[in-house]
Design an enzyme around this catalytic site. Structure first.
Site, PDB file in Angstrom:
ATOM      1  N   ILE A 268     -22.841 -35.332  13.728  1.00  0.00           N
ATOM      2  CA  ILE A 268     -22.876 -36.303  14.828  1.00  0.00           C
ATOM      3  C   ILE A 268     -22.447 -37.695  14.387  1.00  0.00           C
ATOM      4  CG2 ILE A 268     -24.338 -37.357  16.604  1.00  0.00           C
ATOM      5  CD1 ILE A 268     -23.930 -34.363  17.035  1.00  0.00           C
TER       6      ILE A 268
ATOM      7  N   ASP B 103     -31.225 -36.771  14.497  1.00  0.00           N
ATOM      8  CA  ASP B 103     -32.312 -37.688  14.114  1.00  0.00           C
ATOM      9  C   ASP B 103     -33.326 -37.026  13.191  1.00  0.00           C
ATOM     10  OD1 ASP B 103     -32.447 -39.392  17.339  1.00  0.00           O
ATOM     11  OD2 ASP B 103     -31.051 -39.477  15.663  1.00  0.00           O
TER      12      ASP B 103
ATOM     13  N   ARG C 292     -38.725 -49.842  14.076  1.00  0.00           N
ATOM     14  CA  ARG C 292     -37.958 -49.693  15.323  1.00  0.00           C
ATOM     15  C   ARG C 292     -38.343 -48.411  16.060  1.00  0.00           C
ATOM     16  NH1 ARG C 292     -32.218 -49.110  14.359  1.00  0.00           N
ATOM     17  NH2 ARG C 292     -32.402 -48.584  16.557  1.00  0.00           N
TER      18      ARG C 292
ATOM     19  N   ARG D 260     -20.201 -47.429  15.983  1.00  0.00           N
ATOM     20  CA  ARG D 260     -20.861 -46.895  17.189  1.00  0.00           C
ATOM     21  C   ARG D 260     -19.972 -47.222  18.395  1.00  0.00           C
ATOM     22  NH1 ARG D 260     -26.345 -45.975  15.961  1.00  0.00           N
ATOM     23  NH2 ARG D 260     -26.562 -44.863  17.926  1.00  0.00           N
ATOM     24  N   PRO D 261     -18.835 -46.546  18.532  1.00  0.00           N
ATOM     25  CA  PRO D 261     -17.880 -46.870  19.609  1.00  0.00           C
ATOM     26  C   PRO D 261     -18.489 -46.627  20.990  1.00  0.00           C
ATOM     27  CG  PRO D 261     -17.294 -44.805  18.550  1.00  0.00           C
ATOM     28  CD  PRO D 261     -18.415 -45.386  17.750  1.00  0.00           C
TER      29      PRO D 261
ATOM     30  N   CYS E 120     -23.420 -49.979  13.197  1.00  0.00           N
ATOM     31  CA  CYS E 120     -24.797 -50.123  12.725  1.00  0.00           C
ATOM     32  C   CYS E 120     -24.882 -49.358  11.412  1.00  0.00           C
ATOM     33  CB  CYS E 120     -25.765 -49.554  13.761  1.00  0.00           C
ATOM     34  SG  CYS E 120     -25.780 -47.770  13.762  1.00  0.00           S
TER      35      CYS E 120
ATOM     36  N   LYS F 192     -39.204 -43.331  22.018  1.00  0.00           N
ATOM     37  CA  LYS F 192     -38.360 -44.545  21.987  1.00  0.00           C
ATOM     38  C   LYS F 192     -37.084 -44.297  22.793  1.00  0.00           C
ATOM     39  CE  LYS F 192     -35.588 -45.240  18.344  1.00  0.00           C
ATOM     40  NZ  LYS F 192     -34.144 -45.399  18.626  1.00  0.00           N
ATOM     41  N   ASN F 193     -36.471 -43.129  22.594  1.00  0.00           N
ATOM     42  CA  ASN F 193     -35.157 -42.873  23.178  1.00  0.00           C
ATOM     43  C   ASN F 193     -35.203 -42.486  24.645  1.00  0.00           C
ATOM     44  OD1 ASN F 193     -34.192 -43.575  20.728  1.00  0.00           O
ATOM     45  ND2 ASN F 193     -33.603 -41.525  20.087  1.00  0.00           N
TER      46      ASN F 193
ATOM     47  N   ARG G 296     -29.596 -51.882  18.529  1.00  0.00           N
ATOM     48  CA  ARG G 296     -28.301 -51.209  18.572  1.00  0.00           C
ATOM     49  C   ARG G 296     -28.025 -50.698  19.982  1.00  0.00           C
ATOM     50  NH1 ARG G 296     -24.030 -49.365  19.594  1.00  0.00           N
ATOM     51  NH2 ARG G 296     -23.928 -47.186  20.182  1.00  0.00           N
TER      52      ARG G 296
HETATM   53  C1  EPZ Z   1     -28.591 -41.794  20.872  1.00  0.00           C
HETATM   54  O1  EPZ Z   1     -27.642 -42.655  20.289  1.00  0.00           O
HETATM   55  C2  EPZ Z   1     -29.907 -42.082  20.170  1.00  0.00           C
HETATM   56  N1  EPZ Z   1     -30.287 -43.477  20.386  1.00  0.00           N
HETATM   57  C3  EPZ Z   1     -29.759 -41.823  18.678  1.00  0.00           C
HETATM   58  O2  EPZ Z   1     -31.038 -42.010  18.084  1.00  0.00           O
HETATM   59  C4  EPZ Z   1     -29.349 -40.367  18.471  1.00  0.00           C
HETATM   60  O3  EPZ Z   1     -29.134 -40.144  17.100  1.00  0.00           O
HETATM   61  C5  EPZ Z   1     -28.056 -40.096  19.254  1.00  0.00           C
HETATM   62  O4  EPZ Z   1     -28.249 -40.416  20.646  1.00  0.00           O
HETATM   63  C6  EPZ Z   1     -27.639 -38.634  19.175  1.00  0.00           C
HETATM   64  O5  EPZ Z   1     -28.653 -37.832  19.655  1.00  0.00           O
HETATM   65  C7  EPZ Z   1     -30.950 -43.784  21.519  1.00  0.00           C
HETATM   66  O6  EPZ Z   1     -31.182 -42.952  22.375  1.00  0.00           O
HETATM   67  C8  EPZ Z   1     -31.388 -45.209  21.667  1.00  0.00           C
HETATM   68  P1  EPZ Z   1     -24.226 -40.744  21.126  1.00  0.00           P
HETATM   69  P2  EPZ Z   1     -26.174 -42.821  20.987  1.00  0.00           P
HETATM   70  O7  EPZ Z   1     -23.561 -41.631  22.111  1.00  0.00           O
HETATM   71  O8  EPZ Z   1     -26.321 -42.781  22.449  1.00  0.00           O
HETATM   72  C9  EPZ Z   1     -19.864 -40.965  19.227  1.00  0.00           C
HETATM   73  C10 EPZ Z   1     -32.559 -42.756  16.496  1.00  0.00           C
HETATM   74  O9  EPZ Z   1     -32.659 -42.475  15.306  1.00  0.00           O
HETATM   75  N2  EPZ Z   1     -19.491 -41.739  20.418  1.00  0.00           N
HETATM   76  O10 EPZ Z   1     -24.702 -39.397  21.564  1.00  0.00           O
HETATM   77  O11 EPZ Z   1     -25.513 -43.994  20.388  1.00  0.00           O
HETATM   78  C11 EPZ Z   1     -20.810 -41.741  18.316  1.00  0.00           C
HETATM   79  O12 EPZ Z   1     -20.077 -42.593  17.453  1.00  0.00           O
HETATM   80  C12 EPZ Z   1     -31.207 -43.048  17.095  1.00  0.00           C
HETATM   81  O13 EPZ Z   1     -33.511 -42.773  17.310  1.00  0.00           O
HETATM   82  C13 EPZ Z   1     -18.142 -42.098  20.593  1.00  0.00           C
HETATM   83  O14 EPZ Z   1     -17.291 -41.789  19.774  1.00  0.00           O
HETATM   84  O15 EPZ Z   1     -25.475 -41.485  20.470  1.00  0.00           O
HETATM   85  C14 EPZ Z   1     -21.524 -40.652  17.565  1.00  0.00           C
HETATM   86  O16 EPZ Z   1     -20.725 -40.222  16.480  1.00  0.00           O
HETATM   87  C15 EPZ Z   1     -30.136 -43.092  16.043  1.00  0.00           C
HETATM   88  N3  EPZ Z   1     -17.808 -42.815  21.692  1.00  0.00           N
HETATM   89  C16 EPZ Z   1     -21.630 -39.524  18.600  1.00  0.00           C
HETATM   90  O17 EPZ Z   1     -20.642 -39.824  19.614  1.00  0.00           O
HETATM   91  C17 EPZ Z   1     -18.727 -43.202  22.629  1.00  0.00           C
HETATM   92  O18 EPZ Z   1     -18.353 -43.851  23.625  1.00  0.00           O
HETATM   93  C18 EPZ Z   1     -22.991 -39.415  19.257  1.00  0.00           C
HETATM   94  O19 EPZ Z   1     -23.259 -40.629  19.850  1.00  0.00           O
HETATM   95  C19 EPZ Z   1     -20.083 -42.833  22.426  1.00  0.00           C
HETATM   96  C20 EPZ Z   1     -20.431 -42.097  21.318  1.00  0.00           C
END
Ligand code: EPZ
Length: 425
Positions: A328, A306, A398, A121-122, A116, A22-23, A92
């Site tokens: 995370i 995850d 999802r 999710r900033p 979410c 998916k990702n 999301r």
């Molecule tokens: C991706 O989410 C995945 N989603 C998530 O999988 C996965 O848990 C996550 O990466 C971490 O590996 C998809 O790929 C669609 P991040 P993403 O940006 O990109 C903070 C699942 O279960 N952050 O690496 O949203 C954020 O709040 C899903 O399949 C900021 O602060 O993750 C989080 O605490 C859930 N500012 C951390 O970083 C930003 O601009 C990691 O977020 C971006 C992120």
């Protein structure tokens, strides 16, 4: 609304073919927007998030055809640079279209993504990086208006945290930008490498993916290609975990060990025996699982967030105390109450969860709180004595394709029903 009804206590046994990730699929679908001509994606998972992404692509002017696990995309010109709120809210990670639309047209209007089930999710890192590439933003009334009047240009970007989504948005914005982008502290997840491999197949000039510093030199045009999505490592570890928690043995086809090589050693620490082959993976569970002293979720190549809920469910039946630390996401323990309702002994304090293994779990009626938390409840239900009902399974759909069919295929006693319905297992 639908629910899954599970009769637990049956050791799973048999073979599972893993669907595509998916990702990976979601950012690659966004990447197809940047390519002229036809793109054919094989091994695409049939998931609600993928269907939602295809609806966004169609709205933007990309012709999409989904046939089984193949998605064919025909891209001529973008019909619009605006994604309506209703489509943005359907999943999301729709913010992943920002970089692609901006990269293709020089402007983009989307609704500002809300939080979410995992907490806020900033997207500050996304916006700061795109700002360095020449984008300007106006945030008003929950809308995000983006423009790059002179087009996007390359930049040297340092991510404060290796955000997966921010890395993907930067990649998608940089491949057609003027000049070179150097991205330091880029995410290294396998899905990032899959996206980079897809974009290279379309003619992009990208190097360093998976190594932490990526270099992307903008090209004039990208052409559609045929590409096969990597296997879903989190779905894979979920199904291996289902065998582990039920004391069974499962063969996972369609993958080798590499996408899961930061999770398999933990299953081995728990006493599972794992036999990797070139295109499949066998797991044999022990009679009683051993605890794991410490699991700390970290960016790749650390233990993936995850998989945290999945391993918490499995460890709830281990012979001793395990400690998990979620580093995370802020709210990724919402599945704990449901596991405790089923008899697990789990104590959460801040980012730390202490799991004291019990001899058995009992079936209960629980409600999925998010994608992986819902999957954890299914695993607990497969091991529990009696009947478990998992409601609000739209979260699970999802990220897992026909989870009840997959599990029934290896002996799981599980059916999907309408929430108000009743019927035989
Ligand atoms: C991706 O989410 C995945 N989603 C998530 O999988 C996965 O848990 C996550 O990466 C971490 O590996 C998809 O790929 C669609 P991040 P993403 O940006 O990109 C903070 C699942 O279960 N952050 O690496 O949203 C954020 O709040 C899903 O399949 C900021 O602060 O993750 C989080 O605490 C859930 N500012 C951390 O970083 C930003 O601009 C990691 O977020 C971006 C992120």
């Amino acid at each position: 609304m639908q629910k899954l009804v599970i009769e637990g206590g049956v050791p799973l046994e048999g073979e599972i073919t893993l669907h595509g990730a998916k990702n990976s699929t979601l950012p690659i679908l966004a990447g197809a927007l940047l390519c002229d001509g036809r793109t054919v994606l094989e091994n695409c998972p049939r998931l609600t998030d993928v269907f939602a992404a295809c609806r966004i692509l169609t709205h933007l002017g990309c012709r999409c055809r989904i046939a089984e696990h193949t998605v064919t995309l025909q891209m001529q010109n973008l019909r619009t640079d605006t994604i309506p709120e209703a489509l943005m809210q359907e999943m999301r990670s729709s913010i992943i279209f920002l970089g692609a639309v901006l990269g293709r047209t020089g402007s983009c209007h989307v609704s500002y993504p809300g939080g979410c089930e995992l907490g806020p999710r900033p997207i500050d890192m996304h916006l700061e990086a795109l700002r360095q590439m020449g984008a300007r933003f106006l945030i008003h009334d929950g809308q995000l208006d983006c423009s790059a009047p002179e087009g996007l240009h390359g930049a040297v970007i340092h991510l404060p945290f290796p955000s997966v989504g921010a890395t993907e948005n930067i990649m998608l914005a940089a491949v057609l930008a003027k000049g070179r982008t150097v991205l330091h502290n880029a995410a290294k997840e396998p899905e990032i490498c899959d996206l980079a491999a897809f974009l290279r197949s379309c003619g992009a000039d990208i190097s360093g993916d998976g190594a932490g510093t990526m270099v992307i030199s903008g090209v004039k045009q990208l052409r559609g290609c045929s590409y096969s999505i990597m296997p879903d490592r989190i779905a894979g570890i979920t199904y291996l975990g289902a065998a582990a928690i039920t004391g069974g043995t499962v063969c996972l086809r369609g993958t080798d060990a590499s996408p899961m090589d930061n999770m398999l050693p933990v299953l081995e620490q728990m006493g599972c025996r794992i036999y990797p082959e070139p295109d499949r993976l066998h797991l044999l569970a022990p009679r009683r699982l051993r605890p794991v002293a410490s699991i700390r979720t970290m960016p790749h190549p650390g233990f993936p967030t995850d998989a945290q809920a999945i391993f918490m469910a499995i460890l709830s039946l281990a012979d001793g105390v395990s400690v998990l630390e979620e580093n995370i996401f802020a709210c990724r323990y919402r599945h704990v109450d449901a596991l405790v309702k089923m008899g697990a002994k789990i104590h959460v304090s801040g980012r730390t969860a202490v799991v004291t293994g019990v001899r058995s779990l009992s079936g209960a009626c629980v409600t999925a709180t998010d994608l992986r938390g819902g999957a954890a409840m299914v695993l607990a239900g497969l091991a529990a004595s009696g009947t478990t009902e998992v409601r609000r399974i739209c979260y699970i759909d999802r990220g897992y394709e026909a989870i009840e069919q997959v599990l029934r295929g290896v002996g799981g006693r599980i059916v999907r029903m309408e929430t108000g319905g009743s019927g035989e297992l």
